[in-house]
Design a protein around this motif. Structure first.
Motif, PDB file in Angstrom:
ATOM      1  N   UNK A 145     -20.250  -2.724  -4.860  1.00 22.34           N
ATOM      2  CA  UNK A 145     -19.679  -3.995  -5.302  1.00 22.34           C
ATOM      3  C   UNK A 145     -19.943  -4.279  -6.760  1.00 22.34           C
ATOM      4  N   UNK A 166     -18.214   2.004   7.179  1.00 19.83           N
ATOM      5  CA  UNK A 166     -16.945   2.734   7.087  1.00 19.83           C
ATOM      6  C   UNK A 166     -16.727   3.307   5.696  1.00 19.83           C
ATOM      7  N   UNK A 167     -16.972   2.480   4.674  1.00 23.91           N
ATOM      8  CA  UNK A 167     -16.798   2.966   3.304  1.00 23.91           C
ATOM      9  C   UNK A 167     -17.802   4.076   3.020  1.00 23.91           C
ATOM     10  N   UNK A 190     -17.839  -2.724   7.636  1.00 20.64           N
ATOM     11  CA  UNK A 190     -17.062  -2.232   6.501  1.00 20.64           C
ATOM     12  C   UNK A 190     -17.916  -1.348   5.620  1.00 20.64           C
ATOM     13  N   UNK A 191     -19.174  -1.767   5.450  1.00 18.34           N
ATOM     14  CA  UNK A 191     -20.106  -0.991   4.627  1.00 18.34           C
ATOM     15  C   UNK A 191     -20.227   0.426   5.176  1.00 18.34           C
ATOM     16  N   UNK A 237     -13.316  -3.938  -2.474  1.00 15.46           N
ATOM     17  CA  UNK A 237     -12.969  -3.908  -1.051  1.00 15.46           C
ATOM     18  C   UNK A 237     -14.122  -4.365  -0.170  1.00 15.46           C
ATOM     19  N   UNK A 238     -15.335  -3.892  -0.487  1.00 14.55           N
ATOM     20  CA  UNK A 238     -16.497  -4.251   0.321  1.00 14.55           C
ATOM     21  C   UNK A 238     -16.723  -5.763   0.282  1.00 14.55           C
ATOM     22  N   UNK A 239     -16.621  -6.336  -0.903  1.00 17.75           N
ATOM     23  CA  UNK A 239     -16.794  -7.772  -1.084  1.00 17.75           C
ATOM     24  C   UNK A 239     -15.774  -8.552  -0.275  1.00 17.75           C
ATOM     25  N   UNK A 276       0.834  -1.206   0.000  1.00 17.33           N
ATOM     26  CA  UNK A 276       0.000   0.000   0.000  1.00 17.33           C
ATOM     27  C   UNK A 276       0.870   1.257   0.000  1.00 17.33           C
ATOM     28  N   UNK A 336     -22.782  -8.279   2.735  1.00 20.00           N
ATOM     29  CA  UNK A 336     -21.615  -7.492   3.093  1.00 20.00           C
ATOM     30  C   UNK A 336     -21.520  -7.368   4.619  1.00 20.00           C
ATOM     31  N   UNK A 337     -20.276  -7.199   5.082  1.00 25.36           N
ATOM     32  CA  UNK A 337     -20.058  -6.913   6.505  1.00 25.36           C
ATOM     33  C   UNK A 337     -20.530  -5.496   6.777  1.00 25.36           C
ATOM     34  N   UNK A 361     -26.032  -9.585  -0.930  1.00 25.16           N
ATOM     35  CA  UNK A 361     -24.582  -9.501  -1.105  1.00 25.16           C
ATOM     36  C   UNK A 361     -23.855  -9.877   0.191  1.00 25.16           C
ATOM     37  N   UNK A 411     -16.782   7.432   4.071  1.00 26.38           N
ATOM     38  CA  UNK A 411     -15.831   8.059   3.158  1.00 26.38           C
ATOM     39  C   UNK A 411     -16.513   8.882   2.082  1.00 26.38           C
ATOM     40  N   UNK A 419      -7.992   0.890  10.127  1.00 28.10           N
ATOM     41  CA  UNK A 419      -8.201  -0.216   9.200  1.00 28.10           C
ATOM     42  C   UNK A 419      -8.074  -1.535   9.938  1.00 28.10           C
ATOM     43  N   UNK A 425     -29.768   4.890  -1.210  1.00 28.98           N
ATOM     44  CA  UNK A 425     -30.499   4.920  -2.478  1.00 28.98           C
ATOM     45  C   UNK A 425     -31.877   5.515  -2.246  1.00 28.98           C
ATOM     46  N   UNK A 452      -9.941   7.039  -0.122  1.00 31.04           N
ATOM     47  CA  UNK A 452     -11.277   7.632  -0.230  1.00 31.04           C
ATOM     48  C   UNK A 452     -11.122   9.066  -0.743  1.00 31.04           C
ATOM     49  N   UNK A 459     -14.349  -7.549   2.403  1.00 29.45           N
ATOM     50  CA  UNK A 459     -14.346  -7.188   3.815  1.00 29.45           C
ATOM     51  C   UNK A 459     -13.155  -6.321   4.177  1.00 29.45           C
ATOM     52  N   UNK A 460     -12.798  -5.429   3.253  1.00 30.94           N
ATOM     53  CA  UNK A 460     -11.692  -4.518   3.519  1.00 30.94           C
ATOM     54  C   UNK A 460     -12.209  -3.093   3.579  1.00 30.94           C
ATOM     55  N   UNK A 461     -11.631  -2.324   4.454  1.00 29.39           N
ATOM     56  CA  UNK A 461     -11.961  -0.898   4.480  1.00 29.39           C
ATOM     57  C   UNK A 461     -11.066  -0.210   3.468  1.00 29.39           C
ATOM     58  N   UNK A 462     -11.602   0.772   2.798  1.00 27.54           N
ATOM     59  CA  UNK A 462     -10.775   1.555   1.880  1.00 27.54           C
ATOM     60  C   UNK A 462     -10.061   2.611   2.716  1.00 27.54           C
ATOM     61  N   UNK A 463      -8.716   2.648   2.676  1.00 25.13           N
ATOM     62  CA  UNK A 463      -7.996   3.612   3.516  1.00 25.13           C
ATOM     63  C   UNK A 463      -8.454   5.043   3.238  1.00 25.13           C
ATOM     64  N   UNK A 464      -8.469   5.849   4.291  1.00 26.95           N
ATOM     65  CA  UNK A 464      -8.887   7.251   4.196  1.00 26.95           C
ATOM     66  C   UNK A 464      -8.266   7.972   3.015  1.00 26.95           C
ATOM     67  N   UNK A 483     -17.716   2.782  -5.142  1.00 27.80           N
ATOM     68  CA  UNK A 483     -17.108   2.157  -3.958  1.00 27.80           C
ATOM     69  C   UNK A 483     -18.056   1.409  -3.024  1.00 27.80           C
ATOM     70  N   UNK A 484     -19.365   1.687  -3.109  1.00 25.94           N
ATOM     71  CA  UNK A 484     -20.270   1.151  -2.084  1.00 25.94           C
ATOM     72  C   UNK A 484     -21.232   0.111  -2.637  1.00 25.94           C
TER      73      UNK A 484
END
Lengths: 239, 239
Positions: A167, B214-215, B211-212, A136-138, A84, B207-208, B205, B218, B234, B122, A148, A140-145, A164-165
């Motif tokens: 998938x 958090x994204x 994470x959702x 990232x969402x799929x 990263x 999703x967690x 989907x 952003x 993170x 949405x 974003x 289970x990762x947070x997108x770093x600030x 980003x939200x």
């Protein structure tokens, strides 16, 4: 890794290696950063850079095989974080490059791989093949600030949300509607030639590269602020 | 007030009360905020929330009768400010909710009611018999900063100007063109069902939620800064 070719005023950066997926690890990222340094060193007024690749993938994200090939979870995390960091250095290099940049996306770009085309000033894509997939969402990762902020510099509103939200694997036509792509073309040759022509047209404007880069940084003001590479004041305008 | 129904993985929030206008006063605010807390407490992977209403109005803004029934000018201002604070809390609750959210706007939404709709990821709308109306300008009421940040995050360019600065009653088709709503439907039942279906599709989907959320934050970085919502560090990526 990658190769850098000079053709007249154009620098052509070709992504290669890593089993056609052109995945990113510190070695690949360093190689691209070196190529950009060379382009910067040899740049003149009227330079431009176009990034291309061949085959099914443009860039499929981080080299997770490399990340996971360690003894422990802790080391895997370290390798991920290091990747990263290298990516962030690459983004910085692109944003500071004193010439217009065009990405010709002929294949899929996923996860961290999405960042590469988006660091360019202009992105053209294939209409018939290739998707952008921020997964990232799929995963289970947070997108770093920081990233974003990068995405916020590129798009906003519903388009940012869809990028980003949601998938989504987003095709060229949709990205065009979202304002993320500038144009779409059929076929690998079609998009690469279009990318080169666009870079050529921009090169002909013979802009002052330093001024170009400073104005560009203003478009990414939030992102640059976070990295401490904010725009510096330009000297006396030649009116 | 409102009611919260659980249907499989879906939370269905139904706005009611206040003579069909679903006007926002401390009771309705508290009731909605509680419902959101309950949804948050019971959320799992694959949860989603859809907000619906029945009748002529989705939400006709602040309960100005209640505001004006205060004894003095000073009390009136206090009541109004209280409603603004509640609206901030509601926005906070929605943007922190760890699941996708949809508003099925089957009736008119005015001022604070537009904010309620736009807090959702949405927005679906009825093609006819439903307008979005930021009445604030016509009433001579300023739109406070946190809510301006919400509009800035959600809507761009001329659409944002048209929503806030033009005193327009924006119908479904127009809202669609402006990128404010995702889709329009004929009839209350159609838009409500579409909302439920969309929530269902997003829920699938799995999703967690963390994470959702958090994204999602952003997407609202400026708003979160104003409201003092810090981002969490993170988590370890599951590679």
């Amino acid at each position: 890794m990658c190769s850098l070719e000079k053709r007249g005023n154009l620098f052509i950066l070709t992504l290669t290696g890593q089993n056609v997926e052109h995945r990113l690890n510190p070695e690949v990222l360093s190689s691209i950063i070196s190529a950009l340094s060379r382009a910067k060193a040899e740049s003149t007024r009227g330079s431009a850079l176009v990034t291309v690749s061949h085959g099914k993938f443009f860039c499929n994200g981080f080299d997770l095989d490399w990340v996971n090939a360690t003894g422990s979870k802790q080391e895997a995390q370290q390798r991920f974080d290091y990747s990263l960091d290298c990516l962030t250095q690459l983004v910085q290099a692109f944003i500071s490059l004193p010439m217009p940049t065009v990405a010709a996306v002929n294949g899929h770009a996923a996860a961290a791989g999405v960042v590469i085309p988006l660091c360019h000033d202009y992105v053209v894509m294939r209409r018939d093949r290739g998707v952008l997939y921020v997964n990232d969402l799929e995963m289970g990762l947070k997108i770093p600030e920081l990233y974003m902020a990068f995405f916020r510099a590129k798009t906003s509103g519903w388009a940012l949300r869809d990028l980003v939200l949601r998938g989504l694997k987003i095709k060229g036509e949709e990205l065009l509607k979202m304002g993320i792509m500038d144009a779409v073309y059929d076929g690998e040759e079609g998009v690469i030639n279009a990318g080169m022509k666009m870079a050529d047209d921009l090169a002909r404007r013979k802009w002052d590269g330093e001024v170009y880069a400073e104005i560009r940084k203003g478009l990414y003001s939030e992102f640059c602020g976070m990295l401490g590479i904010a725009s510096k004041a330009i000297g006396t305008p030649k009116l | 007030m409102c009611s919260l129904e659980k249907r499989g993985n879906l939370f269905i929030l139904i706005l009611t009360g206040q003579n069909g206008e679903h006007r926002l006063n401390p009771n309705l605010f508290s009731s909605i905020i509680s419902a959101i807390s309950r949804a948050k407490a019971e959320s799992t992977r694959g949860s989603a929330l859809v907000t619906v209403s029945h009748g002529k109005f989705f939400c006709n803004g602040f309960d100005l009768d209640w505001v004006n029934a205060a004894g003095s000018d000073e009390e009136t201002q206090k009541r109004f400010n209280l409603l603004l604070d509640y609206l901030k809390q509601l926005v906070l609750a929605f943007i922190s909710l760890p699941m996708p959210t949809i508003a099925a706007v089957s009736g008119h939404a005015t001022a604070g009611g537009v904010v309620v709709a736009l807090c959702h990821d949405y927005v679906l709308m009825r093609r006819h018999r439903s307008v979005l109306y930021m009445i604030d300008l016509d009433l001579g009421i300023k739109i406070p900063e946190p809510f301006m940040a919400l509009f800035r995050a959600k809507i761009s360019g001329s659409a944002r100007r048209d929503l806030l600065l033009r005193g327009l009653k924006i119908k479904g088709e127009e809202a669609l063109k402006m990128g404010i709503v995702e889709a329009v439907y004929d009839g209350e039942e159609e838009v409500t069902n579409a909302g439920i279906k969309m929530a269902d599709d997003l829920a699938k989907r799995t999703w967690h939620g963390d994470f959702y959320a958090e994204i999602r934050r952003g997407l609202y970085s400026e708003l979160c800064d104003i409201l003092g919502i810090a981002s969490t560090p993170i988590a370890t990526p599951k590679l």
